[in-house]
Design a protein around this motif. Structure first.
Motif, PDB file in Angstrom:
ATOM      1  N   CYS A 173      42.708  45.861  59.200  1.00  0.00           N
ATOM      2  CA  CYS A 173      42.797  45.366  57.830  1.00  0.00           C
ATOM      3  C   CYS A 173      44.222  45.417  57.308  1.00  0.00           C
ATOM      4  N   THR A 222      43.811  46.464  46.660  1.00  0.00           N
ATOM      5  CA  THR A 222      43.352  45.110  46.953  1.00  0.00           C
ATOM      6  C   THR A 222      43.312  44.914  48.457  1.00  0.00           C
ATOM      7  N   LEU A 251      43.452  42.585  51.459  1.00  0.00           N
ATOM      8  CA  LEU A 251      43.994  41.251  51.722  1.00  0.00           C
ATOM      9  C   LEU A 251      43.339  40.586  52.926  1.00  0.00           C
ATOM     10  N   GLN A 252      42.935  41.400  53.903  1.00  0.00           N
ATOM     11  CA  GLN A 252      42.366  40.847  55.127  1.00  0.00           C
ATOM     12  C   GLN A 252      41.588  41.931  55.852  1.00  0.00           C
ATOM     13  N   VAL A 300      45.988  45.989  53.487  1.00  0.00           N
ATOM     14  CA  VAL A 300      45.619  46.475  52.165  1.00  0.00           C
ATOM     15  C   VAL A 300      46.864  46.686  51.310  1.00  0.00           C
ATOM     16  N   ASP A 301      46.764  46.321  50.033  1.00  0.00           N
ATOM     17  CA  ASP A 301      47.794  46.616  49.037  1.00  0.00           C
ATOM     18  C   ASP A 301      47.325  47.774  48.162  1.00  0.00           C
ATOM     19  N   LYS A 330      52.052  48.087  51.040  1.00  0.00           N
ATOM     20  CA  LYS A 330      51.149  47.258  51.832  1.00  0.00           C
ATOM     21  C   LYS A 330      50.978  47.921  53.193  1.00  0.00           C
ATOM     22  N   GLU A 339      37.162  46.183  48.435  1.00  0.00           N
ATOM     23  CA  GLU A 339      37.925  44.937  48.376  1.00  0.00           C
ATOM     24  C   GLU A 339      38.884  44.861  47.196  1.00  0.00           C
ATOM     25  N   MET A 340      38.425  45.231  46.018  1.00  0.00           N
ATOM     26  CA  MET A 340      39.303  45.179  44.850  1.00  0.00           C
ATOM     27  C   MET A 340      38.760  46.154  43.804  1.00  0.00           C
TER      28      MET A 340
END
Length: 305
Positions: free
Chosen positions: A95, A51, A53-54, A97-98, A17, A45-46
């Motif tokens: 942001c 993914t 997350l924000q 991000v995962d 993350k 975004e995905m």
């Protein structure tokens, strides 16, 4: 062979993350009366292993109009209009991000490069049609300039991902990473001749070389974490980074980082992709007034709890 099997010692579901802060500052010699900016600063975004997350984006000028849209390639774009006169502008993008570590796969199980070329010449599926558009010249990709250069890498019936890996390794080993000697307009032919540049240049050379063989390759913009415990320090951190993605009918799109001689995994965060830099530039715009302009960019990528 160290690249025969693309693997990691830990679980393939290992997740990183990240917190990313991207600050862009414009300093003008004279007041800017009005301006328009096109920003591509929001990560995908995905998709695949990533993914979002924000994400937040803020500008230092009050009264700013911001509209979020998607471009042709599915990248998020913020169209910005500024009507307040100003001599300084700061754009902050933050942001969370995962990114999941890539599954293991064997490069030599990829189809031959010749078969991929044929598949792109007569696409038989929507996926192939989408990939085929990345086989041709574009604004910063002079395919003819790399045609002779590309011939040193090909062998009959060579697995396509093995071929791309050879190109990736050659650029990493034979080209010197040096800032300040090239810019976005530097041509592929000059970069090949001088064997010098930065990640953007190396991505353009790799893409031109791959497309010269009739294979699909796209330009990827994003970020990297410079250091993951137990792994080598990477080049290109603390700024936007660039690498390439190649379509393989058996595996889909596989990303290679010629600057660092890597098949990308959990250390790379993808902003977006296009045919070359011009499709995915982080900031682009026009201004009324302003005079001289100074640009400062600061990127911070950190592991997040």
């Amino acid at each position: 062979h160290r690249h025969l099997f693309c693997s990691h010692p830990e679980s393939a579901q290992f997740t990183m993350k990240y917190s990313v802060k991207h600050c862009t500052e414009f300093d003008y010699g004279m007041p800017v009366i009005s301006a328009q900016q096109v920003l591509r600063l929001k990560p995908r975004e995905m998709f695949g292993r990533q993914t979002l997350l924000q994400h937040d984006i803020n500008l230092s000028i009050e009264g700013t109009e911001i509209q979020e849209i998607q471009d042709y390639f599915g990248n998020t774009v913020h169209e910005v209009r500024l009507h307040t006169p100003h001599k300084k502008l700061r754009i902050d993008s933050e942001c969370l991000v995962d990114v999941i570590r890539r599954d293991d796969f064997m490069l030599d199980l990829s189809p031959t490069w010749e078969s991929v070329v044929k598949a792109m010449e007569v696409p038989q599926s929507s996926e192939h049609w989408q990939a085929a558009q990345f086989c041709y010249p574009s604004r910063h990709i002079d395919v003819d300039a790399a045609r002779d250069f590309s011939q040193q890498f090909v062998e009959p019936e060579m697995p396509v991902l093995r071929l791309v890996l050879a190109i990736n390794q050659y650029i990493h080993n034979e080209f010197a990473y040096t800032g300040g000697v090239t810019n976005v307009y530097t041509e592929v032919s000059e970069i090949i001749a001088k064997r010098i540049g930065v990640c953007q240049d190396f991505a353009h050379v790799a893409i031109a070389t791959i497309r010269a063989l009739g294979l699909p390759a796209r330009y990827v913009s994003g970020y990297i974490l410079s250091q993951i415990p137990g792994q080598p320090t990477l080049i290109g951190a603390e700024a936007s980074h660039a690498w390439i993605s190649v379509f393989c009918p058996k595996f889909g799109w596989i990303d290679f980082d010629p600057t660092n001689d890597l098949i990308t995994s959990e250390q790379h965060i993808t902003l977006g992709w296009g045919r070359d830099y011009s499709d995915i530039a982080p900031t682009r715009g026009s201004i009324l007034g302003g005079g001289t302009q100074a640009l400062k960019v600061d990127v911070r990528v950190r592991p997040a709890a």
